[in-house]
Design a protein around this motif. Structure first.
Motif, PDB file in Angstrom:
ATOM      1  N   LEU A 136       0.823  -1.204   0.000  1.00  0.00           N
ATOM      2  CA  LEU A 136       0.000   0.000   0.000  1.00  0.00           C
ATOM      3  C   LEU A 136       0.856   1.252   0.000  1.00  0.00           C
ATOM      4  O   LEU A 136       1.852   1.331   0.694  1.00  0.00           O
ATOM      5  CB  LEU A 136      -0.900   0.030   1.237  1.00  0.00           C
ATOM      6  N   ASN A 195      -7.330  -0.960  -0.405  1.00  0.00           N
ATOM      7  CA  ASN A 195      -7.520  -1.666   0.850  1.00  0.00           C
ATOM      8  C   ASN A 195      -8.457  -0.819   1.692  1.00  0.00           C
ATOM      9  O   ASN A 195      -8.050   0.202   2.232  1.00  0.00           O
ATOM     10  CB  ASN A 195      -6.177  -1.862   1.554  1.00  0.00           C
ATOM     11  N   GLU A 228      -9.565  -1.323   4.534  1.00  0.00           N
ATOM     12  CA  GLU A 228      -9.208  -1.287   5.948  1.00  0.00           C
ATOM     13  C   GLU A 228      -8.256  -0.127   6.233  1.00  0.00           C
ATOM     14  O   GLU A 228      -8.071   0.262   7.371  1.00  0.00           O
ATOM     15  CB  GLU A 228      -8.584  -2.611   6.368  1.00  0.00           C
ATOM     16  N   SER A 240      -8.425  -6.181  -4.804  1.00  0.00           N
ATOM     17  CA  SER A 240      -8.401  -5.220  -3.709  1.00  0.00           C
ATOM     18  C   SER A 240      -8.581  -5.951  -2.392  1.00  0.00           C
ATOM     19  O   SER A 240      -8.631  -7.184  -2.351  1.00  0.00           O
ATOM     20  CB  SER A 240      -9.532  -4.201  -3.887  1.00  0.00           C
ATOM     21  N   ASN A 241      -8.705  -5.211  -1.318  1.00  0.00           N
ATOM     22  CA  ASN A 241      -9.047  -5.769  -0.019  1.00  0.00           C
ATOM     23  C   ASN A 241     -10.294  -5.037   0.466  1.00  0.00           C
ATOM     24  O   ASN A 241     -10.212  -3.914   0.950  1.00  0.00           O
ATOM     25  CB  ASN A 241      -7.898  -5.604   0.982  1.00  0.00           C
ATOM     26  N   SER A 249     -11.002 -10.100  -4.018  1.00  0.00           N
ATOM     27  CA  SER A 249     -10.972  -8.902  -3.184  1.00  0.00           C
ATOM     28  C   SER A 249     -11.270  -9.156  -1.711  1.00  0.00           C
ATOM     29  O   SER A 249     -11.607  -8.240  -0.981  1.00  0.00           O
ATOM     30  CB  SER A 249     -11.943  -7.852  -3.743  1.00  0.00           C
TER      31      SER A 249
END
Length: 120
Positions: A32, A64, A66, A88-89, A111
Motif C-alpha cells: 500500500l 484496501n 481497511e 483489492s481488499n 478482493s
C-alpha cells in the motif's frame, strides 16, 4: 480492457498482466502507498484521469478499505455506474459506503469479500 476512445469513459488502463498501469493505492511491489485515510481531490483526479470527476462513469482501482475510506466516493463521483475493484481488499460491502446512486456494476474478484451486509 476498454479504452476511453471506445467507451467514452474515464478509466485506468490495464497493463499486459491485467493490472493497472497506476494500481490505485498499491505500489509496484503490491504494497500500500501512504496516501492518508481518504481520497484527496488531487489523487481522485489522478485516478480518474480528469479534473471533471463528476462526469466519470467507470473507475478501476485496487484499494484496501481497511486503510482508506471510500464512503464518500459515490458523492464525489455521482455518475459512476461501473466500479472495478478486482485484487483489492474489501472485507465488507459496508466499507464502500451507501452514496453510489448510479452504480449498477461492481467487480470484486479476488478482493477478500467476507460480508455482504450493506448491499441494498
Amino acid at each position: 480492457a476498454r479504452s476511453p476512445m471506445e467507451s467514452g469513459d474515464d478509466y485506468i488502463p490495464e497493463d499486459d498482466e491485467g493490472g493497472s498501469d497506476d494500481d490505485g493505492f498499491f505500489d509496484e511491489q503490491g504494497g500500500l502507498e501512504e496516501v492518508g485515510e481518504f481520497f484527496s481531490e488531487a489523487r481522485l483526479e489522478q485516478l480518474v484521469g480528469t479534473n471533471d470527476v463528476e462526469s466519470v462513469t467507470f473507475l478501476e482501482v485496487r484499494i484496501n478499505t481497511e486503510e482508506i475510506m471510500m464512503r464518500d466516493l459515490g458523492m464525489r463521483l455521482p455518475n459512476l455506474s461501473e466500479l472495478k475493484l478486482n485484487n483489492s481488499n474489501v472485507p465488507s460491502m459496508r466499507d464502500l459506503g451507501t452514496s453510489f446512486k448510479n452504480l449498477t456494476v461492481i467487480w470484486l474478484a479476488r478482493s477478500n469479500v467476507q460480508e455482504l451486509d450493506g448491499i441494498g
